[in-house]
Structures are given as C-alpha cells and as structure tokens.
Design a protein around this motif. Structure first.
Motif, PDB file in Angstrom:
ATOM      1  N   SER A  72       7.883  57.108  49.525  1.00 45.41           N
ATOM      2  CA  SER A  72       8.580  55.820  49.515  1.00 45.41           C
ATOM      3  C   SER A  72      10.040  55.927  49.949  1.00 45.41           C
ATOM      4  O   SER A  72      10.696  54.901  50.120  1.00 45.41           O
ATOM      5  N   ASP A  73      10.551  57.133  50.128  1.00 44.54           N
ATOM      6  CA  ASP A  73      11.946  57.324  50.523  1.00 44.54           C
ATOM      7  C   ASP A  73      12.034  57.402  52.042  1.00 44.54           C
ATOM      8  O   ASP A  73      11.577  58.377  52.644  1.00 44.54           O
ATOM      9  N   PRO A  74      12.602  56.395  52.694  1.00 50.12           N
ATOM     10  CA  PRO A  74      12.621  56.372  54.164  1.00 50.12           C
ATOM     11  C   PRO A  74      13.237  57.611  54.796  1.00 50.12           C
ATOM     12  O   PRO A  74      12.658  58.196  55.725  1.00 50.12           O
ATOM     13  N   ASP A  79      12.719  62.858  57.579  1.00 52.25           N
ATOM     14  CA  ASP A  79      13.049  64.279  57.742  1.00 52.25           C
ATOM     15  C   ASP A  79      11.795  65.148  57.752  1.00 52.25           C
ATOM     16  O   ASP A  79      11.671  66.087  58.548  1.00 52.25           O
ATOM     17  N   ASN A  80      10.855  64.841  56.868  1.00 53.85           N
ATOM     18  CA  ASN A  80       9.615  65.612  56.833  1.00 53.85           C
ATOM     19  C   ASN A  80       8.741  65.320  58.045  1.00 53.85           C
ATOM     20  O   ASN A  80       8.035  66.213  58.534  1.00 53.85           O
ATOM     21  N   ALA A  81       8.788  64.100  58.536  1.00 51.92           N
ATOM     22  CA  ALA A  81       8.056  63.773  59.758  1.00 51.92           C
ATOM     23  C   ALA A  81       8.604  64.565  60.939  1.00 51.92           C
ATOM     24  O   ALA A  81       7.850  65.076  61.778  1.00 51.92           O
ATOM     25  N   GLU A 121      11.486  49.251  56.541  1.00 52.85           N
ATOM     26  CA  GLU A 121      12.576  50.224  56.521  1.00 52.85           C
ATOM     27  C   GLU A 121      12.047  51.642  56.745  1.00 52.85           C
ATOM     28  O   GLU A 121      12.652  52.434  57.492  1.00 52.85           O
ATOM     29  N   ILE A 122      10.922  51.968  56.117  1.00 53.06           N
ATOM     30  CA  ILE A 122      10.328  53.300  56.289  1.00 53.06           C
ATOM     31  C   ILE A 122       9.933  53.523  57.745  1.00 53.06           C
ATOM     32  O   ILE A 122      10.250  54.558  58.343  1.00 53.06           O
TER      33      ILE A 122
END
Length: 334
Positions: A72-74, A79-81, A121-122
């Motif tokens: 849920s943290d955009p 960053d992980n993407a 937003e995400i």
C-alpha cells in the motif's frame, strides 16, 4: 486474444508454472504476490518466488513470467518494482485483488479497493519509477463489500498508468463463491481504454464461451479452472484457431504429474512436498476420475519415499541431499 495463468498464492509456484506452461496455450503467467511493506526487499526474496528470473523471466517452455507486488506504500512499491526490473522482470503487476483476511488487515490486496485515490497514487508512482519500456499492469476485484466503486477503481488504475487490467468478477466478500459477475467486466471495459482480462469461474470450454459472450472481452486469466484442467488453455487456443479440440488424457498427463512430484522433492522439504501434491490432486479430481483414485490412495500418506515408489521415481541422491541442505540454509537465513 491472450490467455494468462493466474497468480494463486500458495498454489501456483514455479514448479506448477513450469508444468502447466509445458502443456501449451498460456501466453504469460504471474508470480505469487511478493509482499512489500516498508523496506527494499533483498534480491533473494524475488528469486525465491520468481526463480524464472534466472532464465530470462521465462518458464522452461518459454512462457513469460510477470512479477507481482502487493502493498500500500506507493514509494516502497515503486522502489521494489524498480529492483524487480533490474533483476529482469519484463512486466510489473500490482495486486489489488487478494481477499485473504491477513493480507487485507495489513492493508494489502482487495481492501485498497476502498481507496481509489490511493490506487491512482500507487500506479502513478510505480509507473514513474519503472523504466518506460517495462509495462505496469494491475489485478482488481469488483470491490470490497459492494460493486458500486468498481468503475472508479478501474479508472484510477488505468489513468494512473496500468496498461492492462485483470478483473476478478467478484467482490472480496464474495470470495470464490459462484457465480462470477462477468457482466461487470463488460462495464469495466466500457470505462477504460486499456485491455481488460476476465477472471473467475471458468472451468471448461463452455464457461469460457459464456464468459466471452457476457463480458465482451477476448482476454482471459485462468486460475483454478486451469489447475483442475491443465489443458484448458490449450483447448481454448485450439477453438480460437479453428482446430479440433484434443483433450488431454490421464495417460498423457501422468508424466507431467510425475515430473511435478520430482521437482517438489528437490525444491521442497520432505514435510511440505506431499501436501503440495495432494493440493493439486484435489483440484484434478474435478476433471479426472483417475485423480480421485490416486487422491484416495495418497490422502493420508506423508512418507515421501513411499510416494516415490508409487510414481516409480528414483532420485539422484547427491542432488537431493544438496537441495535439502540448501533449503535448510534458506530457512535459517529467513
């Protein structure tokens, strides 16, 4: 038209992806969700759930694998993407459909369908961070408790940058109970310009034909139906190509089930491998009478060596011991 294999957590792992994509008809598949919370995950986490990254992000049959993230943290998702892309992910998929209570309680999956602004937003943050040549896609349900916000969620995802949407045609509360509301997939496609995939309750060719007629979309994501009928994607492809449908017999399927067991023996602990085999067999009983008989034989069996004998499998002892040692080290590091 594209046919995708659904990312079912705890079921469709790299072993099952390998076996099912060898049957044919599947255009792409997706990892089980990789849970993202508040930090950049280690590379080992990605490789654990997406071992195909070592093979150009493709299964042995050459089928593309997409990496799915859930959170849920955009910024953290973005960053992980980006890291997943560095490791070779050809597509980043975002999960807004998981109905599991534990996932929803920690603000992941379908619960985010209550917040279309956050969905937007995400997607914006991930799309901005991921290289422009790598698509970002998303999977959603029709809502959490009600379907009223489905259109808002779909628009938020598409406007945020999702290039494709998979719509599981039920709400979170409806879970996996029939029916799937395919008519709502048509409504979603009406309000977005990106490609939409229908998902839910397609167990055979007749279901697929009705789903296509009601939803109005050609693209399909198959989940439990494909696991229960491993040649379902191939059958659909044959129909679409105007070819005669050739159903997979139990005799044709058995070598694949045997290979599944062999891979499970090397990649899983002796405690977990029998359970995973029985999990798949339970679904196969919906298609094959022979699976019912085999499942009854194995129902209470937990001894891997006795199952080896049943499948006439002889493991490479040195390779097996090395694999089991690697699993122990992995467990200690976790």
């Amino acid at each position: 038209m594209q046919i995708a294999l659904a990312p079912m957590e705890g079921l469709v792992d790299d072993i099952l992806r390998d076996v099912l994509t060898r049957v044919g008809g599947i255009d792409w598949c997706v990892t089980e969700f990789i849970r993202v919370t508040e930090r950049l995950l280690p590379e080992a986490t990605f490789y654990k759930l997406a071992s195909e990254l070592h093979n150009g992000s493709r299964t042995a049959a050459g089928t593309q694998l997409r990496v799915q993230l859930l959170g849920s943290d955009p910024k953290c998702l973005a960053d992980n993407a980006a890291l997943a892309c560095e490791l070779g992910a050809p597509v980043i998929d975002l999960n807004f459909g998981c109905p599991a209570k534990t996932v929803n309680k920690s603000r992941g999956g379908a619960v985010l369908l209550k917040e279309p602004e956050l969905l937007y937003e995400i997607l914006c943050e991930v799309r901005k961070t991921v290289p422009a040549n790598i698509p970002v896609t998303a999977k959603m349900r029709l809502g959490f408790e009600h379907k009223d916000g489905a259109m808002d969620c779909a628009r938020a995802l598409a406007e945020g940058g999702a290039e494709q949407l998979v719509v599981h045609a039920r709400t979170k509360v409806e879970g996996y109970k029939p029916p799937a509301h395919w008519e709502w997939v048509a409504r979603v496609q009406d309000v977005v310009s990106v490609a939409v995939f229908a998902n839910g309750e397609v167990w055979n060719l007749e279901d697929w034909q009705r789903c296509r007629e009601i939803s109005g979309v050609d693209n399909i994501m198959l989940g439990r139906g494909l696991v229960a009928r491993p040649d379902l994607a191939r059958q659909i492809s044959q129909v679409r190509a105007g070819l005669p449908v050739t159903e997979m017999s139990w005799a044709e399927f058995m070598p694949l089930l045997t290979d599944f067991w062999v891979q499970a023996r090397y990649k899983m602990t002796q405690r977990s491998a029998p359970g995973r085999l029985k999990q798949w067999l339970a679904l196969l009983t919906k298609t094959y009478p022979e699976a019912v008989e085999l499942f009854n034989v194995l129902r209470r069996e937990t001894d891997c060596e006795r199952i080896d004998q049943l499948f006439a499998v002889q493991l490479d002892r040195e390779r097996f011991l090395h694999a089991q040692h690697a699993l122990q080290v992995q467990a200690q590091c976790a």
